[in-house]
Design a protein around this motif. Structure first.
Motif, PDB file in Angstrom:
ATOM      1  N   GLU A 186     -52.886 -46.564  45.732  1.00  0.00           N
ATOM      2  CA  GLU A 186     -53.318 -46.885  44.368  1.00  0.00           C
ATOM      3  C   GLU A 186     -52.811 -45.834  43.378  1.00  0.00           C
ATOM      4  O   GLU A 186     -52.363 -46.174  42.274  1.00  0.00           O
ATOM      5  N   LYS A 190     -50.560 -46.690  40.192  1.00  0.00           N
ATOM      6  CA  LYS A 190     -51.077 -46.346  38.863  1.00  0.00           C
ATOM      7  C   LYS A 190     -50.044 -45.524  38.083  1.00  0.00           C
ATOM      8  O   LYS A 190     -49.780 -45.758  36.909  1.00  0.00           O
ATOM      9  N   HIS A 193     -46.182 -47.807  38.143  1.00  0.00           N
ATOM     10  CA  HIS A 193     -46.039 -49.264  38.106  1.00  0.00           C
ATOM     11  C   HIS A 193     -44.940 -49.742  37.152  1.00  0.00           C
ATOM     12  O   HIS A 193     -44.329 -50.777  37.382  1.00  0.00           O
ATOM     13  N   GLU A 224     -54.619 -57.129  45.892  1.00  0.00           N
ATOM     14  CA  GLU A 224     -55.406 -56.864  44.679  1.00  0.00           C
ATOM     15  C   GLU A 224     -54.766 -55.748  43.847  1.00  0.00           C
ATOM     16  O   GLU A 224     -54.683 -55.843  42.629  1.00  0.00           O
ATOM     17  N   LEU A 225     -54.309 -54.706  44.543  1.00  0.00           N
ATOM     18  CA  LEU A 225     -53.713 -53.570  43.826  1.00  0.00           C
ATOM     19  C   LEU A 225     -52.417 -53.985  43.130  1.00  0.00           C
ATOM     20  O   LEU A 225     -52.162 -53.584  41.992  1.00  0.00           O
ATOM     21  N   THR A 227     -51.635 -56.943  42.023  1.00  0.00           N
ATOM     22  CA  THR A 227     -51.990 -57.758  40.856  1.00  0.00           C
ATOM     23  C   THR A 227     -52.477 -56.854  39.729  1.00  0.00           C
ATOM     24  O   THR A 227     -52.052 -56.990  38.577  1.00  0.00           O
ATOM     25  N   LYS A 228     -53.355 -55.910  40.093  1.00  0.00           N
ATOM     26  CA  LYS A 228     -53.934 -55.020  39.082  1.00  0.00           C
ATOM     27  C   LYS A 228     -52.848 -54.243  38.335  1.00  0.00           C
ATOM     28  O   LYS A 228     -52.932 -54.070  37.120  1.00  0.00           O
ATOM     29  N   TYR A 229     -51.845 -53.781  39.077  1.00  0.00           N
ATOM     30  CA  TYR A 229     -50.828 -52.916  38.445  1.00  0.00           C
ATOM     31  C   TYR A 229     -49.528 -53.664  38.122  1.00  0.00           C
ATOM     32  O   TYR A 229     -48.511 -53.033  37.837  1.00  0.00           O
ATOM     33  N   ASP A 230     -49.561 -55.001  38.191  1.00  0.00           N
ATOM     34  CA  ASP A 230     -48.418 -55.774  37.724  1.00  0.00           C
ATOM     35  C   ASP A 230     -47.144 -55.450  38.523  1.00  0.00           C
ATOM     36  O   ASP A 230     -46.083 -55.160  37.972  1.00  0.00           O
TER      37      ASP A 230
END
Ligand SMILES: Cc1ncc(COP(=O)(O)O)c(C=O)c1O
Length: 429
Positions: A186, A190, A193, A224-225, A227-230
């Protein structure tokens, strides 16, 4: 090579079911499905017939701007069985190439669809990953022994530690670790990305690393990660696809739909070289445009969508249905686990990993300290040669013994494979 030159060559002339037969008439159980490709056994009548029927029509015509009926039908069939949301199929002819295509598509997608998302020019992957032997696939791989000589050819990437629980990079223990190995991933996503076009992963099983099995929930969290960070998720299902893990695709164990999925190996039941990169409509749309925009994907191979390959791949899927392959596999997976259990008693067996019908036995010099055998001892090779003498063909990865038989393997054949493996480890170690 010098040692190999001195060994008796093994020349396989024919096959039947789970057996390979050499030029001397000696029979071997195919313990690695001819490098993880064969699913329903050798000389399956439905697969044989599909090829001869197609041969009566045509062996090959190109897929450059035109198509052929088996390629069209196979694309439709693949979409029906793929994780939900994957609706577009781009053919090629081997696993490495399917991966190259996924990487190139991801790069071009961001340029044409979302240039504002950043200069997304590289990829995140796991250490010990293996995605094939072509230069792009090697760039996102990390197996020092195979790859280090070619470093000057590779593009820079970002790497994260794999979930190798037996040798945890964080020195933690599952499940009390709560998958702490996801935290550094992650952090990378973060921070980086805007540079990352995709995260490429072998879902559930890092195969060539020695069949490293990821803990339940790991893949879902990666999705999920991403998707979250595109960042696009690229699932390399070349080794895990087509039933090997107990479901048609490994991603389906955790309800995951990747953005791009590379498939090959089992796609034709182990009969013909064929591959595909399967993706979403969103990614497909990025390649549309006015002629003069040149948004097309400039990538194609001479044998892309080969009709013989597509015809036998269709027959492969038909066998899955007719023989209820996945349902009949479930008890065999349980039996495999039960049969492998006694191997834990052997003093040089460090770890046994299994996911579906894929098993790995990691041999160690010292069990207490998990000290690996030095590669020079060729322990894996020695075990494999013992097994070969007893009629089981294996191909170890270093000192990890791999058992990945055809899905059609019968219970007595499976028992014999494990018995031979057991005896060969005992003798060689
Ligand atoms: C996960 C994975 N990806 C890609 C490949 C490369 O496939 P191929 O040997 O067909 O190029 C392999 C081959 O073992 C693989 O295991």
């Amino acid at each position: 090579m010098r040692e190999w030159e001195q060994e008796e060559p093994l020349i396989i002339e024919r096959g039947k079911g789970s057996y390979l037969i050499d030029t001397e008439g000696k029979r071997y159980l195919d313990g690695t499905s001819s490098i993880w490709v064969n699913l329903h056994g050798h000389r399956h009548p439905m697969l044989d017939r599909a090829i001869t029927l197609q041969l009566d029509k045509i062996a090959h015509s190109s897929l450059f701007g035109i198509s052929n009926p088996p390629a069209v039908q196979l694309a439709q069939a693949l979409i029906r069985i793929a994780p939900k949301g994957l609706t577009r199929v781009f053919y090629s002819d081997n696993g490495s190439t399917a991966v190259e295509i996924a990487l190139k598509m991801a790069i071009q997608y961001w340029q044409q669809r979302r240039p504002d998302a950043g200069p997304k020019h590289t990829f995140l992957h796991l250490k010990l990953a293996y995605h094939g032997d072509t230069v792009g696939a090697v760039s996102v791989g990390n197996i020092e022994l195979f790859h280090s000589r070619f470093k000057s050819l590779l593009f820079p990437t970002l790497e994260a530690d794999p979930p190798y629980c037996y040798r945890c990079p964080l020195s933690l223990t599952y499940p009390s670790c709560e998958m702490a190995c996801l935290d550094p991933i992650e952090r990378i996503l973060k921070t980086h990305h805007r540079e990352l076009a995709g995260f490429i992963i072998e879902p559930l099983v890092q195969a060539a690393a020695g069949m490293l099995t990821s803990p339940p929930g790991y893949l879902k969290r990666i999705r999920e990660l991403c998707t979250k960070y595109d960042v696009l998720l690229i699932a390399d299902e070349v080794a895990t696809g087509f039933g090997r893990t107990g479901k048609m695709f490994a991603c389906q164990h955790e309800g995951v739909t990747p953005d791009l999925m590379a498939i090959s190996k089992g796609l034709t039941g182990g009969y013909m070289p064929l591959a595909a990169t399967v993706t979403t409509d969103d990614i497909y749309q990025a390649f549309l445009g006015k002629y003069e925009d040149f948004n097309t994907f400039f990538h194609g191979h001479s044998y892309t969508g080969n009709p013989l390959g597509c015809a036998v791949a269709l027959a492969n899927l038909a066998v899955f249905k007719k023989e209820n392959t996945l349902a009949r596999l479930q008890p065999k997976i349980k039996t495999m686990a039960r049969l492998l259990r006694p191997l834990r008693q052997l003093p040089h067996v460090g770890d046994i990993r299994q996911r579906g019908f894929i098993a790995a036995v990691e041999l160690v010099e010292e069990r207490q300290t998990r000290k690996p055998y030095p590669l020079e001892t060729r322990m894996g090779h020695r075990v494999a040669m013992e097994a070969r003498r007893r009629g089981l063909l294996l191909r170890p990865i270093g000192n990890v013994m791999i058992l990945i038989p055809p899905l059609s393997t019968s219970l007595p054949e499976l028992r014999r494979m494990v018995d031979i493996l057991h005896a060969s480890i005992e003798i060689a170690t």
